[in-house]
Scaffold this motif. Structure first.
Motif, short mmCIF file in Angstrom:
data_model
loop_
_atom_site.label_atom_id
_atom_site.label_comp_id
_atom_site.label_asym_id
_atom_site.label_seq_id
_atom_site.Cartn_x
_atom_site.Cartn_y
_atom_site.Cartn_z
N ILE A 116 27.40 33.30 -0.15
CA ILE A 116 27.24 33.71 -1.73
C ILE A 116 26.11 33.35 -2.66
CG2 ILE A 116 28.47 32.37 -3.80
CD1 ILE A 116 30.39 34.17 -1.94
N GLY A 117 25.64 34.38 -3.35
CA GLY A 117 24.28 34.34 -4.02
C GLY A 117 24.32 34.02 -5.14
N SER A 118 25.62 33.90 -6.10
CA SER A 118 25.49 33.62 -7.60
C SER A 118 26.88 32.91 -7.90
CB SER A 118 25.10 34.83 -8.22
OG SER A 118 26.15 35.65 -8.05
N VAL A 119 26.76 32.49 -8.90
CA VAL A 119 28.03 31.88 -9.63
C VAL A 119 29.15 33.15 -9.76
CG1 VAL A 119 29.29 31.14 -11.55
CG2 VAL A 119 27.15 29.99 -10.64
N VAL A 120 28.63 34.36 -10.12
CA VAL A 120 29.37 35.44 -10.22
C VAL A 120 30.24 35.96 -9.25
CG1 VAL A 120 29.56 37.89 -10.93
CG2 VAL A 120 28.23 36.41 -12.24
N GLU A 121 29.28 35.87 -7.97
CA GLU A 121 29.77 36.21 -6.60
C GLU A 121 30.96 35.08 -6.22
OE1 GLU A 121 26.67 39.03 -4.32
OE2 GLU A 121 27.08 36.90 -3.45
N GLY A 150 30.36 29.72 1.41
CA GLY A 150 29.44 29.44 2.21
C GLY A 150 28.04 29.51 1.41
N LEU A 151 27.06 28.71 1.51
CA LEU A 151 25.88 28.55 0.73
C LEU A 151 24.70 28.57 1.64
CD1 LEU A 151 27.42 26.52 -2.49
CD2 LEU A 151 27.03 29.00 -2.30
N PRO A 188 35.64 25.37 -8.53
CA PRO A 188 36.48 24.39 -8.88
C PRO A 188 37.60 23.86 -7.38
CG PRO A 188 37.35 26.55 -8.82
CD PRO A 188 35.83 26.75 -8.50
N PRO A 189 37.84 22.49 -7.60
CA PRO A 189 38.59 22.32 -6.19
C PRO A 189 39.77 22.74 -6.39
CG PRO A 189 38.43 20.47 -8.25
CD PRO A 189 37.42 21.79 -8.56
N PRO A 190 40.66 22.97 -5.45
CA PRO A 190 40.25 22.50 -4.08
C PRO A 190 39.32 23.34 -3.22
CG PRO A 190 42.37 23.39 -4.00
CD PRO A 190 41.76 23.43 -5.14
N VAL A 191 38.78 24.26 -3.75
CA VAL A 191 37.76 25.10 -2.99
C VAL A 191 36.71 24.50 -2.40
CG1 VAL A 191 36.46 27.50 -3.00
CG2 VAL A 191 38.29 27.16 -4.56
N GLY A 192 36.27 24.87 -0.99
CA GLY A 192 35.23 24.33 -0.26
C GLY A 192 33.94 24.74 -0.66
#
Length: 228
Positions: A11-16, A29-30, A54-58
């Motif tokens: 993931i490369g941005s908040v939009v993605e 994954g970052l 946002p929770p609960p996303v890891g």
């Protein structure tokens, strides 16, 4: 069979991040500094994205560091809730991270190259919250620690799933065309992918939709009824 969790990596941005979550991703994954492979972004960018998840996303920080204090510092800087260790570490590293980051989940990557990795996974599993089975080559001249786009021997991955009590994610070359076969062969709790849902390096909503549909059909069948 319940559909596995899907972790969208690189993931490369908040939009993605938002796009992946909208399609059903339960983890992102970052990728921090790596010796090779796609998706690397700065720790400042990782912190920005993780703060918007946002929770609960890891929010998983992928780190190639094997130095325990440095890994802990990365986790604090990036404000993630999960550490994904993409290289092998000493057993004491897990103890240190558990002590200084008690609320942070630990995921250890096992690069499935041979029979020896089944025993390796069994040794590591009690120390972490999950294993992730990938197709890297840590011993290569330029180490490959993920993002290769290659599959590996799924029969070995299935043996690891059967040998450990720890949840197992499957990664490596997954896309809409093969994820159903992978799920049936390995029966992982979760799956991870990067290039399989991208076009020209960008997260592709059409490929995302096709991938999540394939995951659902593998677990539930075309009609939506759970399979066994």
């Amino acid at each position: 069979m319940m559909p596995p969790r899907v972790k969208v990596c690189c993931i490369g941005s908040v939009v993605e991040a938002r796009l992946a979550i909208e399609h059903g991703a339960s983890a992102l994954g970052l990728v921090s500094a790596m010796p090779s492979g796609p998706g690397v972004i700065s720790e400042a960018q990782i912190a920005e994205i993780a703060s918007a998840v946002p929770p609960p996303v890891g929010a998983f920080l992928l780190t190639s560091s094997t130095d325990a204090p440095h890994i802990a510092a990365q986790a604090r800087q990036c404000r993630v809730n999960t550490l994904q260790l993409v290289d092998a570490v000493e057993p004491a590293t897990y103890t240190y991270l558990r002590t200084v980051l008690p609320a942070t989940k630990l995921v250890q990557v096992i690069h499935v190259e041979s029979e020896a990795n089944v025993a390796e996974a069994a040794r590591v599993a009690p120390h972490v919250d999950a294993l992730l089975l990938d197709s890297g080559r840590p011993s290569a001249t330029i180490p490959e620690l993920g993002g290769t786009g290659r599959t590996h021997d799924w029969s070995l991955s299935r043996r690891i799933v059967e040998a450990v009590d720890t949840p197992v994610f499957l990664a490596g070359g997954l896309r809409a065309s093969n994820v159903g076969e992978a799920i049936r062969a390995v029966r992982p709790v979760g799956i991870e992918l990067c290039s399989g849902v991208r076009s020209d390096g960008a997260l592709d909503p059409v490929k995302l939709g096709a991938f999540f549909q394939a995951v659902c059909e593998a677990a539930c069948g075309p009609s939506g009824a759970h399979t066994t």
